[in-house]
Motif scaffolding. Structure first.
Motif, PDB file in Angstrom:
ATOM      1  N   ASN A   1      62.398  46.286 -28.103  1.00 36.21           N
ATOM      2  CA  ASN A   1      61.831  47.139 -27.079  1.00 36.21           C
ATOM      3  C   ASN A   1      62.972  47.918 -26.429  1.00 36.21           C
ATOM      4  OD1 ASN A   1      58.779  46.726 -26.634  1.00 36.21           O
ATOM      5  ND2 ASN A   1      59.512  44.625 -26.863  1.00 36.21           N
ATOM      6  N   MET A   2      62.764  48.406 -25.235  1.00 37.51           N
ATOM      7  CA  MET A   2      63.805  49.121 -24.493  1.00 37.51           C
ATOM      8  C   MET A   2      64.017  48.460 -23.134  1.00 37.51           C
ATOM      9  SD  MET A   2      62.796  53.069 -25.476  1.00 37.51           S
ATOM     10  CE  MET A   2      61.074  52.868 -25.015  1.00 37.51           C
ATOM     11  N   LEU A   3      63.928  47.138 -23.122  1.00 39.99           N
ATOM     12  CA  LEU A   3      64.061  46.376 -21.884  1.00 39.99           C
ATOM     13  C   LEU A   3      65.530  46.253 -21.485  1.00 39.99           C
ATOM     14  CD1 LEU A   3      61.454  43.671 -22.906  1.00 39.99           C
ATOM     15  CD2 LEU A   3      61.141  45.408 -21.125  1.00 39.99           C
ATOM     16  N   GLU A   4      65.766  46.144 -20.190  1.00 37.32           N
ATOM     17  CA  GLU A   4      67.146  46.118 -19.697  1.00 37.32           C
ATOM     18  C   GLU A   4      67.293  45.130 -18.545  1.00 37.32           C
ATOM     19  OE1 GLU A   4      67.675  50.181 -18.619  1.00 37.32           O
ATOM     20  OE2 GLU A   4      66.490  50.039 -16.790  1.00 37.32           O
ATOM     21  N   GLY A   5      68.527  44.980 -18.099  1.00 41.27           N
ATOM     22  CA  GLY A   5      68.796  44.135 -16.941  1.00 41.27           C
ATOM     23  C   GLY A   5      68.954  42.670 -17.297  1.00 41.27           C
ATOM     24  N   ASP A   6      68.632  41.825 -16.341  1.00 44.68           N
ATOM     25  CA  ASP A   6      68.869  40.390 -16.441  1.00 44.68           C
ATOM     26  C   ASP A   6      67.679  39.686 -17.084  1.00 44.68           C
ATOM     27  OD1 ASP A   6      69.763  37.814 -16.125  1.00 44.68           O
ATOM     28  OD2 ASP A   6      69.882  37.877 -13.937  1.00 44.68           O
ATOM     29  N   ALA A   7      67.952  38.857 -18.087  1.00 44.98           N
ATOM     30  CA  ALA A   7      66.900  38.036 -18.699  1.00 44.98           C
ATOM     31  C   ALA A   7      67.241  36.556 -18.612  1.00 44.98           C
ATOM     32  CB  ALA A   7      66.698  38.441 -20.153  1.00 44.98           C
TER      33      ALA A   7
ATOM     34  N   ARG B   1      67.710  43.276 -29.836  1.00 48.75           N
ATOM     35  CA  ARG B   1      67.514  44.728 -29.915  1.00 48.75           C
ATOM     36  C   ARG B   1      66.814  45.296 -28.686  1.00 48.75           C
ATOM     37  NH1 ARG B   1      68.984  46.880 -34.871  1.00 48.75           N
ATOM     38  NH2 ARG B   1      69.530  45.295 -36.411  1.00 48.75           N
ATOM     39  N   ASN B   2      67.422  45.004 -27.542  1.00 47.45           N
ATOM     40  CA  ASN B   2      67.053  45.604 -26.267  1.00 47.45           C
ATOM     41  C   ASN B   2      68.329  46.092 -25.597  1.00 47.45           C
ATOM     42  OD1 ASN B   2      64.021  45.292 -25.499  1.00 47.45           O
ATOM     43  ND2 ASN B   2      64.520  43.317 -26.440  1.00 47.45           N
ATOM     44  N   MET B   3      68.314  46.182 -24.287  1.00 45.57           N
ATOM     45  CA  MET B   3      69.512  46.586 -23.542  1.00 45.57           C
ATOM     46  C   MET B   3      69.798  45.603 -22.409  1.00 45.57           C
ATOM     47  SD  MET B   3      68.947  50.732 -23.422  1.00 45.57           S
ATOM     48  CE  MET B   3      67.243  50.626 -22.851  1.00 45.57           C
ATOM     49  N   PHE B   4      69.539  44.324 -22.665  1.00 46.10           N
ATOM     50  CA  PHE B   4      69.756  43.310 -21.646  1.00 46.10           C
ATOM     51  C   PHE B   4      71.248  43.177 -21.324  1.00 46.10           C
ATOM     52  CE2 PHE B   4      65.651  41.613 -23.385  1.00 46.10           C
ATOM     53  CZ  PHE B   4      64.906  41.851 -22.235  1.00 46.10           C
ATOM     54  N   GLN B   5      71.517  42.905 -20.069  1.00 42.04           N
ATOM     55  CA  GLN B   5      72.904  42.790 -19.626  1.00 42.04           C
ATOM     56  C   GLN B   5      72.996  41.678 -18.582  1.00 42.04           C
ATOM     57  OE1 GLN B   5      74.519  46.496 -18.323  1.00 42.04           O
ATOM     58  NE2 GLN B   5      76.604  45.724 -18.075  1.00 42.04           N
ATOM     59  N   PHE B   6      73.571  40.543 -18.986  1.00 41.85           N
ATOM     60  CA  PHE B   6      73.776  39.426 -18.062  1.00 41.85           C
ATOM     61  C   PHE B   6      74.910  38.568 -18.591  1.00 41.85           C
ATOM     62  CE2 PHE B   6      70.470  38.217 -21.078  1.00 41.85           C
ATOM     63  CZ  PHE B   6      70.835  36.951 -21.495  1.00 41.85           C
ATOM     64  N   ASN B   7      75.390  37.664 -17.747  1.00 46.92           N
ATOM     65  CA  ASN B   7      76.537  36.824 -18.081  1.00 46.92           C
ATOM     66  C   ASN B   7      76.045  35.538 -18.745  1.00 46.92           C
ATOM     67  OD1 ASN B   7      78.852  35.246 -18.188  1.00 46.92           O
ATOM     68  ND2 ASN B   7      79.602  35.935 -16.199  1.00 46.92           N
TER      69      ASN B   7
ATOM     70  N   LEU C   1      69.767  36.834 -29.648  1.00 49.32           N
ATOM     71  CA  LEU C   1      70.191  37.750 -28.581  1.00 49.32           C
ATOM     72  C   LEU C   1      70.875  38.988 -29.137  1.00 49.32           C
ATOM     73  CD1 LEU C   1      71.778  35.104 -26.137  1.00 49.32           C
ATOM     74  CD2 LEU C   1      69.439  36.008 -26.104  1.00 49.32           C
ATOM     75  N   ASN C   2      70.817  39.205 -30.435  1.00 52.07           N
ATOM     76  CA  ASN C   2      71.629  40.249 -31.046  1.00 52.07           C
ATOM     77  C   ASN C   2      71.260  41.651 -30.548  1.00 52.07           C
ATOM     78  OD1 ASN C   2      70.185  41.977 -33.362  1.00 52.07           O
ATOM     79  ND2 ASN C   2      69.328  39.895 -33.484  1.00 52.07           N
ATOM     80  N   HIS C   3      72.248  42.551 -30.608  1.00 52.24           N
ATOM     81  CA  HIS C   3      72.087  43.953 -30.210  1.00 52.24           C
ATOM     82  C   HIS C   3      71.607  44.099 -28.761  1.00 52.24           C
ATOM     83  CE1 HIS C   3      72.383  44.615 -34.579  1.00 52.24           C
ATOM     84  NE2 HIS C   3      72.725  45.862 -34.274  1.00 52.24           N
ATOM     85  N   ASN C   4      72.423  43.598 -27.832  1.00 54.98           N
ATOM     86  CA  ASN C   4      72.220  43.810 -26.406  1.00 54.98           C
ATOM     87  C   ASN C   4      73.566  44.142 -25.769  1.00 54.98           C
ATOM     88  OD1 ASN C   4      69.309  43.246 -25.410  1.00 54.98           O
ATOM     89  ND2 ASN C   4      69.662  41.571 -26.855  1.00 54.98           N
ATOM     90  N   LYS C   5      73.684  43.966 -24.462  1.00 55.85           N
ATOM     91  CA  LYS C   5      74.934  44.217 -23.748  1.00 55.85           C
ATOM     92  C   LYS C   5      75.352  42.967 -22.970  1.00 55.85           C
ATOM     93  CE  LYS C   5      73.745  49.125 -23.141  1.00 55.85           C
ATOM     94  NZ  LYS C   5      73.510  50.221 -22.145  1.00 55.85           N
ATOM     95  N   ILE C   6      75.104  41.812 -23.595  1.00 52.45           N
ATOM     96  CA  ILE C   6      75.352  40.536 -22.935  1.00 52.45           C
ATOM     97  C   ILE C   6      76.847  40.244 -22.922  1.00 52.45           C
ATOM     98  CG2 ILE C   6      74.859  38.060 -23.036  1.00 52.45           C
ATOM     99  CD1 ILE C   6      72.218  38.861 -24.464  1.00 52.45           C
ATOM    100  N   MET C   7      77.338  39.799 -21.773  1.00 55.32           N
ATOM    101  CA  MET C   7      78.778  39.587 -21.590  1.00 55.32           C
ATOM    102  C   MET C   7      79.073  38.121 -21.326  1.00 55.32           C
ATOM    103  SD  MET C   7      78.881  41.271 -17.812  1.00 55.32           S
ATOM    104  CE  MET C   7      77.251  42.003 -17.781  1.00 55.32           C
ATOM    105  N   GLY C   8      80.339  37.840 -21.018  1.00 53.31           N
ATOM    106  CA  GLY C   8      80.754  36.476 -20.748  1.00 53.31           C
ATOM    107  C   GLY C   8      81.135  35.756 -22.025  1.00 53.31           C
ATOM    108  N   SER C   9      81.088  34.448 -21.978  1.00 53.47           N
ATOM    109  CA  SER C   9      81.449  33.631 -23.142  1.00 53.47           C
ATOM    110  C   SER C   9      80.281  32.734 -23.516  1.00 53.47           C
ATOM    111  CB  SER C   9      82.684  32.781 -22.830  1.00 53.47           C
ATOM    112  OG  SER C   9      82.415  31.933 -21.710  1.00 53.47           O
TER     113      SER C   9
END
Length: 329
Positions: free
Chosen positions: A224-230, A247-253, A268-276
């Motif tokens: 989808n095109m979902l974003e933010g914290d999941a 394959r969204n735009m999720f971004q959380f640690n 969780l592939n193809h997102n903007k997830i950060m951290g370790s």
């Protein structure tokens, strides 16, 4: 000489009389079924629907053994069946199962008369060419346990009223053209917490924080095109088996996430997830894992099943290292 013809007439009458007694099908149900057959242009799939025979013996349907009312109507896998869902389906009041599946030439919208089927438990309209919106009236079918509208051309937003279905075990809205956001009400299902499949749509925006209140067994929001914290979907106190956010735009640690011990599949592939990758994931008996194409860094923890996956599970991250990737420097 005239006795034989009279006797034959008597036999024919007796045969007809006995056959009429042996027919179990409710006459009104039979009338409706023949109307459905006609509305669908007499498809080959319904060739057994002969008005001279007992409708409880026809293919594609089932009668209750005691009441002999039609309780299931199932049509599937026929690319020669064309047209729309007949309005007459709403005139089978005892129907518990209604399935139109793998019918690529079935078109039109979801039939409004379905709202009359108050006993309906399973509604599967999938792998068809149905279009239009997901109708709000489906929320009136309080006995539904399985609602599957996947693999169609449905568009528009998801009605928030679907969360009021108290007996729902699974909700499939995946593989459509649905847009807008996930309803806030999906964090407040009134009865059971259903398996939730919303993948392969055009959903956008952030996930409602209320979803964190739900203990989903399976939740699939992929493509989808979902974003933010999941991150609210996770939690050590939950019993979730599968989470697919790929394959969204999720971004959380990810470092701060605590995982259910029951989790078997995590994508969780193809997102903007950060951290370790947190060490807590070593205590989870994963069968499948994919965190590739994110912004993760640090050493892959050693233990559990994390080293049983190949490099494709982890590659294309910012600076992940350690087996099965290259050694950390």
């Amino acid at each position: 000489m005239k006795i034989v013809p009279v006797f034959l007439c008597f036999l024919l009458f007796l045969t007809f009389f006995l056959s009429s007694l042996s027919e179990h099908c409710n006459p009104q149900d039979k009338k409706v079924l023949l109307q459905i057959k006609k509305a669908l242009n007499n498809p080959y799939l319904l060739a057994s629907w002969d008005p001279k025979t007992d409708c409880c013996d026809w293919y594609c349907l089932e009668c209750d053994l005691n009441t002999h009312r039609v309780i299931a109507l199932t049509m599937f896998s026929d690319d020669r069946l064309t047209g729309q869902i007949p309005a007459e389906v709403g005139d089978l009041p005892y129907l518990e199962t209604l399935i139109f599946r793998h019918l690529p030439n079935l078109n039109g919208t979801i039939q409004p008369s379905i709202v009359n089927l108050k006993n309906l438990k399973m509604l599967r309209l999938s792998w068809t060419n149905l279009s239009g919106s997901v109708p709000d009236f489906l929320s009136q079918l309080k006995n539904l346990t399985d609602l599957d509208l996947s693999f169609n051309n449905l568009s528009g937003s998801i009605p928030s009223s679907l969360s009021s279905l108290p007996n729902l075990d699974a909700l499939h809205l995946d593989r459509n053209r649905l847009s807008g956001s996930i309803p806030e009400s999906f964090g407040m299902f009134h009865g059971k917490v259903p398996d939730l499949f919303l993948s392969h749509n055009k959903l956008s925006g952030t996930i409602p924080a209320s979803l964190g209140n739900m203990d989903f067994n399976t939740i699939d929001l992929s493509r989808n095109m979902l974003e933010g914290d999941a991150s609210m979907l996770f939690g050590s106190n939950k019993t979730t088996w599968e989470i697919d956010l790929s394959r969204n735009m999720f971004q959380f640690n990810l470092s701060k996430v605590e995982f259910p011990k029951s989790l078997a599949r995590l994508d969780l592939n193809h997102n903007k997830i950060m951290g370790s990758i947190p060490a807590g994931l070593t205590g989870v008996d994963l069968q499948f894992l994919n965190v590739s194409y994110n912004r993760l860094c640090g050493r892959i923890p050693v233990g559990g099943r994390l080293q049983s996956f190949d490099y494709s599970t982890y590659f294309h991250n910012r600076c992940l290292c350690g087996a099965p990737l290259e050694a950390c420097k």
